[in-house]
Write a protein that holds these residues in place. Sequence first.
Motif, PDB file in Angstrom:
ATOM      1  N   MET A   1       5.379  -1.588   8.674  1.00  0.00           N
ATOM      2  CA  MET A   1       4.842  -0.223   8.589  1.00  0.00           C
ATOM      3  C   MET A   1       5.989   0.752   8.863  1.00  0.00           C
ATOM      4  O   MET A   1       6.483   0.823   9.984  1.00  0.00           O
ATOM      5  CB  MET A   1       3.703  -0.031   9.590  1.00  0.00           C
ATOM      6  N   ASP A   2       6.390   1.457   7.828  1.00  0.00           N
ATOM      7  CA  ASP A   2       7.529   2.375   7.914  1.00  0.00           C
ATOM      8  C   ASP A   2       7.090   3.735   7.376  1.00  0.00           C
ATOM      9  O   ASP A   2       7.403   4.099   6.242  1.00  0.00           O
ATOM     10  CB  ASP A   2       8.686   1.773   7.079  1.00  0.00           C
ATOM     11  N   PRO A   3       6.329   4.495   8.183  1.00  0.00           N
ATOM     12  CA  PRO A   3       5.769   5.763   7.673  1.00  0.00           C
ATOM     13  C   PRO A   3       6.810   6.872   7.611  1.00  0.00           C
ATOM     14  O   PRO A   3       7.805   6.823   8.330  1.00  0.00           O
ATOM     15  CB  PRO A   3       4.698   6.126   8.707  1.00  0.00           C
TER      16      PRO A   3
ATOM     17  N   VAL B   1       0.822  -1.213   0.000  1.00  0.00           N
ATOM     18  CA  VAL B   1       0.000   0.000   0.000  1.00  0.00           C
ATOM     19  C   VAL B   1       0.860   1.269   0.000  1.00  0.00           C
ATOM     20  O   VAL B   1       1.727   1.445   0.863  1.00  0.00           O
ATOM     21  CB  VAL B   1      -0.934   0.038   1.246  1.00  0.00           C
ATOM     22  N   ASP B   2       0.608   2.127  -0.949  1.00  0.00           N
ATOM     23  CA  ASP B   2       1.222   3.456  -0.965  1.00  0.00           C
ATOM     24  C   ASP B   2       0.266   4.357  -1.741  1.00  0.00           C
ATOM     25  O   ASP B   2      -0.451   3.888  -2.618  1.00  0.00           O
ATOM     26  CB  ASP B   2       2.592   3.430  -1.660  1.00  0.00           C
ATOM     27  N   MET B   3       0.265   5.641  -1.416  1.00  0.00           N
ATOM     28  CA  MET B   3      -0.719   6.490  -2.104  1.00  0.00           C
ATOM     29  C   MET B   3      -0.146   7.153  -3.356  1.00  0.00           C
ATOM     30  O   MET B   3      -0.877   7.816  -4.081  1.00  0.00           O
ATOM     31  CB  MET B   3      -1.271   7.540  -1.158  1.00  0.00           C
TER      32      MET B   3
ATOM     33  N   ASP C   1      -4.506   5.897   0.616  1.00  0.00           N
ATOM     34  CA  ASP C   1      -4.049   6.511   1.857  1.00  0.00           C
ATOM     35  C   ASP C   1      -4.081   5.396   2.917  1.00  0.00           C
ATOM     36  O   ASP C   1      -5.110   4.717   3.077  1.00  0.00           O
ATOM     37  CB  ASP C   1      -5.035   7.635   2.198  1.00  0.00           C
ATOM     38  N   VAL C   2      -2.979   5.183   3.606  1.00  0.00           N
ATOM     39  CA  VAL C   2      -2.904   4.080   4.574  1.00  0.00           C
ATOM     40  C   VAL C   2      -4.014   4.181   5.632  1.00  0.00           C
ATOM     41  O   VAL C   2      -4.591   3.161   6.031  1.00  0.00           O
ATOM     42  CB  VAL C   2      -1.500   4.021   5.230  1.00  0.00           C
ATOM     43  N   PHE C   3      -4.336   5.385   6.059  1.00  0.00           N
ATOM     44  CA  PHE C   3      -5.384   5.548   7.080  1.00  0.00           C
ATOM     45  C   PHE C   3      -6.717   4.997   6.568  1.00  0.00           C
ATOM     46  O   PHE C   3      -7.423   4.302   7.293  1.00  0.00           O
ATOM     47  CB  PHE C   3      -5.545   7.033   7.447  1.00  0.00           C
TER      48      PHE C   3
HETATM   49  C1  LIG Z   1       9.704   6.777   4.092  1.00  0.00           C
HETATM   50  S1  LIG Z   1       8.908   6.132   2.642  1.00  0.00           S
HETATM   51  C2  LIG Z   1       8.694   4.489   3.168  1.00  0.00           C
HETATM   52  C3  LIG Z   1       9.945   3.664   2.962  1.00  0.00           C
HETATM   53  C4  LIG Z   1       9.695   2.174   2.656  1.00  0.00           C
HETATM   54  N1  LIG Z   1       9.025   1.536   3.755  1.00  0.00           N
HETATM   55  C5  LIG Z   1      10.993   1.458   2.318  1.00  0.00           C
HETATM   56  O1  LIG Z   1      11.699   0.989   3.215  1.00  0.00           O
HETATM   57  O2  LIG Z   1      11.361   1.394   1.138  1.00  0.00           O
HETATM   58  C6  LIG Z   1       7.342   6.899   2.725  1.00  0.00           C
HETATM   59  C7  LIG Z   1       6.305   6.446   1.689  1.00  0.00           C
HETATM   60  O3  LIG Z   1       5.031   6.708   2.272  1.00  0.00           O
HETATM   61  C8  LIG Z   1       4.129   7.132   1.267  1.00  0.00           C
HETATM   62  N2  LIG Z   1       3.043   7.837   1.970  1.00  0.00           N
HETATM   63  C9  LIG Z   1       3.103   8.975   2.692  1.00  0.00           C
HETATM   64  N3  LIG Z   1       1.911   9.231   3.300  1.00  0.00           N
HETATM   65  C10 LIG Z   1       1.087   8.215   2.948  1.00  0.00           C
HETATM   66  C11 LIG Z   1      -0.257   7.877   3.254  1.00  0.00           C
HETATM   67  N4  LIG Z   1      -0.989   8.634   4.057  1.00  0.00           N
HETATM   68  N5  LIG Z   1      -0.780   6.757   2.725  1.00  0.00           N
HETATM   69  C12 LIG Z   1      -0.041   5.968   1.900  1.00  0.00           C
HETATM   70  N6  LIG Z   1       1.237   6.223   1.583  1.00  0.00           N
HETATM   71  C13 LIG Z   1       1.805   7.325   2.097  1.00  0.00           C
HETATM   72  C14 LIG Z   1       4.949   7.936   0.298  1.00  0.00           C
HETATM   73  O4  LIG Z   1       4.349   7.967  -0.979  1.00  0.00           O
HETATM   74  C15 LIG Z   1       6.289   7.168   0.344  1.00  0.00           C
HETATM   75  O5  LIG Z   1       6.362   6.237  -0.689  1.00  0.00           O
END
Ligand SMILES: C[S@@+](CC[C@H](N)C(=O)[O-])C[C@H]1O[C@@H](n2cnc3c(N)ncnc32)[C@H](O)[C@@H]1O
Length: 316
Positions: A229-231, A179-181, A209-211
């Motif tokens: 989960m790595d936000p 999941v990613d937006m 959106d993850v939420f």
């Molecule tokens: C720090 S990166 C995550 C790194 C990833 N876990 C890795 O190790 O490769 C942040 C990601 O979160 C996504 N993102 C930010 N806010 C989001 C949301 N509310 N819902 C879904 N994706 C979101 C961004 O598009 C981005 O791709």
Amino acid sequence: MADITTFANRLRKNARHWAKWAKRLSITCYRIYDRDIPEFPLAVDFYENRVHLQEFETGWKQEEEEYNAWVEEVRNATAEVLELPLEAISFKRRARQRGLSQYEKTGTQGDDFVVTEHGHKFIVNLEQYLDTGLFLDHRNTRRMVQERAAGKRFLNLFAYTGSFTVYAAGGGAVSSTTVDMSNTYQDWSKRNFELNGLDLKRHKLVRADVFVFLEQAVKERQQFDLIVMDPPSFSNSKKMSGVLDVQRDHPHLIDQCLKLLSAQGQLFFSNNLRSFELEQDKIAACNLREISAQTVPEDYRNKKIHRCWLIEPGRP
Ligand SMILES: C[S@@+](CC[C@H](N)C(=O)[O-])C[C@H]1O[C@@H](n2cnc3c(N)ncnc32)[C@H](O)[C@@H]1O
């Protein structure tokens, strides 16, 4: 201005040291300089035979001309010490908070190329965005995920380019949801999945959106055995209704994941916010263990690059 030879000498020494280490572990993408000398606030990362060179903003004031000359000096020294052509050194300035966000383009197209990590292939681009497509600080975490993935239903939240999913699939996950937006990053994940021969019917990509995704998944009583989960620390993308603030939102996000975990399930929760404090009293009953000492790789001098917890449902 500090003498460039101080930087060059340290880089040479580090490069020799980490090259031996990397060879022993069959690693080809790694950090060789991590702000070792305060006057050279840089990170130098090898991506096979290219280099991602980042400058971290310190607030020092310099005339533009003087600054540009310094950047050229640093690039030249890096190329010379590492015996690479100047074109192989991509330079970026990482501004604090403001300026480019990690999702924005730098204005330079760059070119995509493929690197290999522990037998998996990843598309990276050292120019186009602030980040490269593969975060090297989670190299160990990816491996830990792979080791636990056999037979599991895997969920990757804030997935970026899907590298955790590639590892989970490599470790035998039966299915996954990534999941990613961002359309850009979902497309990048898809290309990474194809490159590694993942079956796209079993390994689903969800642009959301993850939420919103979590709300829906909880409502549908979906179950997963392994979640990553790595936000990001903050996000205010137009694609989401509110603002993500990992310090404020992590108890809610973790609680939602706990609802989706099977009885023996495990959640890896990580983030990069320097001032982050896990508020366990706001989180539902669970077993929670910080594993940053295992996940932060040896080649990072900055041991606070991220923090990571392994969380299991049940009583604390
Ligand atoms: C720090 S990166 C995550 C790194 C990833 N876990 C890795 O190790 O490769 C942040 C990601 O979160 C996504 N993102 C930010 N806010 C989001 C949301 N509310 N819902 C879904 N994706 C979101 C961004 O598009 C981005 O791709």
